[in-house]
Design a protein around this motif. Structure first.
Motif, mmCIF file in Angstrom:
data_model
loop_
_atom_site.group_PDB
_atom_site.id
_atom_site.type_symbol
_atom_site.label_atom_id
_atom_site.label_comp_id
_atom_site.label_asym_id
_atom_site.label_seq_id
_atom_site.Cartn_x
_atom_site.Cartn_y
_atom_site.Cartn_z
ATOM 1 N N ASP A 233 -4.351 6.308 -2.440
ATOM 2 C CA ASP A 233 -3.812 6.918 -3.739
ATOM 3 C C ASP A 233 -3.246 8.304 -3.426
ATOM 4 N N LEU A 234 -3.518 8.935 -2.350
ATOM 5 C CA LEU A 234 -2.721 10.287 -1.998
ATOM 6 C C LEU A 234 -1.252 9.866 -1.780
ATOM 7 N N PHE A 235 -1.112 8.854 -0.860
ATOM 8 C CA PHE A 235 0.341 8.542 -0.647
ATOM 9 C C PHE A 235 1.167 8.166 -1.828
ATOM 10 N N LYS A 236 0.559 7.455 -2.659
ATOM 11 C CA LYS A 236 1.345 6.938 -3.751
ATOM 12 C C LYS A 236 1.679 8.141 -4.747
ATOM 13 N N SER A 237 0.626 9.196 -5.021
ATOM 14 C CA SER A 237 0.702 10.121 -5.826
ATOM 15 C C SER A 237 1.893 11.149 -5.094
ATOM 16 N N LEU A 238 2.205 10.926 -3.675
ATOM 17 C CA LEU A 238 3.077 11.970 -3.301
ATOM 18 C C LEU A 238 4.576 11.114 -3.075
ATOM 19 N N GLY A 239 4.415 10.086 -3.724
ATOM 20 C CA GLY A 239 5.830 9.390 -3.677
ATOM 21 C C GLY A 239 6.280 7.952 -2.974
ATOM 22 N N VAL A 240 5.242 7.496 -2.119
ATOM 23 C CA VAL A 240 5.389 6.439 -1.695
ATOM 24 C C VAL A 240 5.025 5.264 -2.487
ATOM 25 N N ASP A 241 5.934 4.434 -2.536
ATOM 26 C CA ASP A 241 5.816 3.222 -3.708
ATOM 27 C C ASP A 241 4.557 2.502 -3.365
ATOM 28 N N SER A 242 4.239 2.010 -2.504
ATOM 29 C CA SER A 242 2.978 1.309 -2.029
ATOM 30 C C SER A 242 2.337 1.819 -0.626
ATOM 31 N N ALA A 243 1.084 1.979 -0.760
ATOM 32 C CA ALA A 243 0.319 2.230 0.440
ATOM 33 C C ALA A 243 -0.797 1.011 0.611
ATOM 34 N N VAL A 244 -0.695 0.446 2.012
ATOM 35 C CA VAL A 244 -1.613 -0.671 2.011
ATOM 36 C C VAL A 244 -2.633 -0.274 3.112
ATOM 37 N N LEU B 118 16.319 10.682 1.918
ATOM 38 C CA LEU B 118 17.637 10.982 2.751
ATOM 39 C C LEU B 118 18.416 9.862 2.854
ATOM 40 N N PHE B 119 17.781 8.717 2.610
ATOM 41 C CA PHE B 119 18.628 7.230 3.050
ATOM 42 C C PHE B 119 18.732 6.384 1.555
ATOM 43 N N GLY B 120 18.156 6.788 0.438
ATOM 44 C CA GLY B 120 18.166 6.078 -0.667
ATOM 45 C C GLY B 120 17.515 4.682 -0.478
ATOM 46 N N ALA B 121 16.367 4.559 -0.116
ATOM 47 C CA ALA B 121 15.630 3.338 0.060
ATOM 48 C C ALA B 121 15.197 3.073 -1.423
ATOM 49 N N LYS B 122 15.133 1.913 -1.691
ATOM 50 C CA LYS B 122 14.640 1.544 -2.945
ATOM 51 C C LYS B 122 13.427 1.356 -3.385
ATOM 52 N N ARG B 123 12.694 0.764 -2.082
ATOM 53 C CA ARG B 123 11.128 0.575 -2.152
ATOM 54 C C ARG B 123 10.693 0.952 -0.793
ATOM 55 N N THR B 124 9.449 1.867 -0.764
ATOM 56 C CA THR B 124 9.018 2.065 0.539
ATOM 57 C C THR B 124 7.502 1.633 0.471
ATOM 58 N N ILE B 125 6.957 0.982 1.477
ATOM 59 C CA ILE B 125 5.412 0.582 1.676
ATOM 60 C C ILE B 125 5.081 1.305 2.929
ATOM 61 N N ALA B 126 3.922 1.754 3.204
ATOM 62 C CA ALA B 126 3.165 2.521 4.321
ATOM 63 C C ALA B 126 2.059 1.779 4.412
ATOM 64 N N ILE B 127 1.637 1.246 5.967
ATOM 65 C CA ILE B 127 0.459 0.795 6.055
ATOM 66 C C ILE B 127 -0.356 2.322 6.677
ATOM 67 N N VAL B 128 -1.519 2.286 5.963
ATOM 68 C CA VAL B 128 -2.393 3.253 6.278
ATOM 69 C C VAL B 128 -3.943 2.947 6.998
ATOM 70 N N LYS B 129 -4.495 3.861 7.649
ATOM 71 C CA LYS B 129 -5.850 3.575 8.113
ATOM 72 C C LYS B 129 -6.893 4.107 7.333
ATOM 73 N N ASN B 130 -6.589 5.256 7.128
ATOM 74 C CA ASN B 130 -7.816 5.829 5.941
ATOM 75 C C ASN B 130 -7.410 5.490 4.761
ATOM 76 N N PRO B 131 -8.602 4.875 4.081
ATOM 77 C CA PRO B 131 -8.718 4.305 2.609
ATOM 78 C C PRO B 131 -8.298 5.634 1.888
ATOM 79 N N GLU B 132 -8.827 6.761 2.027
ATOM 80 C CA GLU B 132 -8.441 7.945 1.185
ATOM 81 C C GLU B 132 -7.159 8.188 0.887
ATOM 82 N N ASN B 133 -6.115 7.842 1.737
ATOM 83 C CA ASN B 133 -4.619 8.166 1.757
ATOM 84 C C ASN B 133 -4.040 7.010 0.875
#
Length: 221
Positions: free
Chosen positions: A106-117, A89-104
């Motif tokens: 690879d999931l988040f990356k496959s769904l379009g989040v640039d980096s999941a930490v 919606l806002f054209g962010a060039k790079r997105t990074i998400a903190i995740v609590k569940n390690p299984e998320n």
């Protein structure tokens, strides 16, 4: 660079201090009014009280065309939604998400989040990598840690296997001083070919230790 930081406590405080300078445009949003006030007071920046999953709040904060969007909230799903909204919606060039569940991760990356930490995921990866290298490499230091000697066992899938010493393509200075090829000890020259199960003793300066470890542990593709 335009940096958007949404939610988080200590993590947000650290990121704000990292990017709060004249070269960066910083937008900070937090869904906790008390945290927003505390971050604002400590770092002398404007912190917007709002929901990072609310299109209205994100638009009001002015996050359009962010170079970097960081979602640091407690809930993985909120961080995912915030990153997707920022991107779509806002054209962010790079997105990074903190995740609590390690299984998320690879999931988040496959769904379009640039980096999941994920700290748990990173810890597991580090332990696995270090344990693998540790089983192959032993290190000694001499002359007040100015000289490093490494003993590495050449594995079948190592990039070193089958390579003559003269053909080693290392970007760092090193010297293969000795090879133990059971039951013999070899003093090698440039024509000596490294074989699987060889124990190779390599000398270099300690400042190149990290690069040397990386080079010696490479695998065949």
């Amino acid at each position: 660079m335009k940096v958007v930081v949404v939610d988080g406590n200590e993590e947000a405080d650290y990121i704000i201090r990292m990017y709060h300078n004249r070269r960066n445009s910083l937008v900070v949003i937090n869904s906790s009014s008390s945290t927003a006030n505390e971050l604002s007071r400590k770092n002398r920046v404007d912190v917007i009280f709002g929901k990072p999953t609310s299109e209205y709040d994100l638009r009001l904060a002015g996050i359009e065309n962010a170079d970097l969007f960081l979602a640091l909230g407690e809930r993985d799903v909120d961080n995912y939604v915030a990153c997707k909204m920022a991107k779509l919606l806002f054209g962010a060039k790079r997105t990074i998400a903190i995740v609590k569940n390690p299984e998320n991760v690879d999931l988040f990356k496959s769904l379009g989040v640039d980096s999941a930490v994920c700290s748990t995921y990173l810890l597991g990866e580090t332990i696995e990598r270090e344990a693998s290298i540790e089983s192959l490499i032993k290190t000694l230091s001499f002359e007040d840690n100015k000289i490093t000697m490494l003993e590495i066992t050449v594995e079948k899938d190592s990039m070193l296997a089958g390579v003559a010493l003269k053909d080693l393509r290392a970007d760092i200075p090193l010297n293969v001083c000795c090879i133990f090829r059971n039951p013999n000890v070899l003093i090698p020259n440039g024509q000596t070919v490294l074989l699987p199960r060889d124990k190779v003793f390599v000398v270099s300066s300690s400042e190149h230790k990290a690069a040397l470890l990386q080079f010696l542990s490479k695998k065949k593709s």
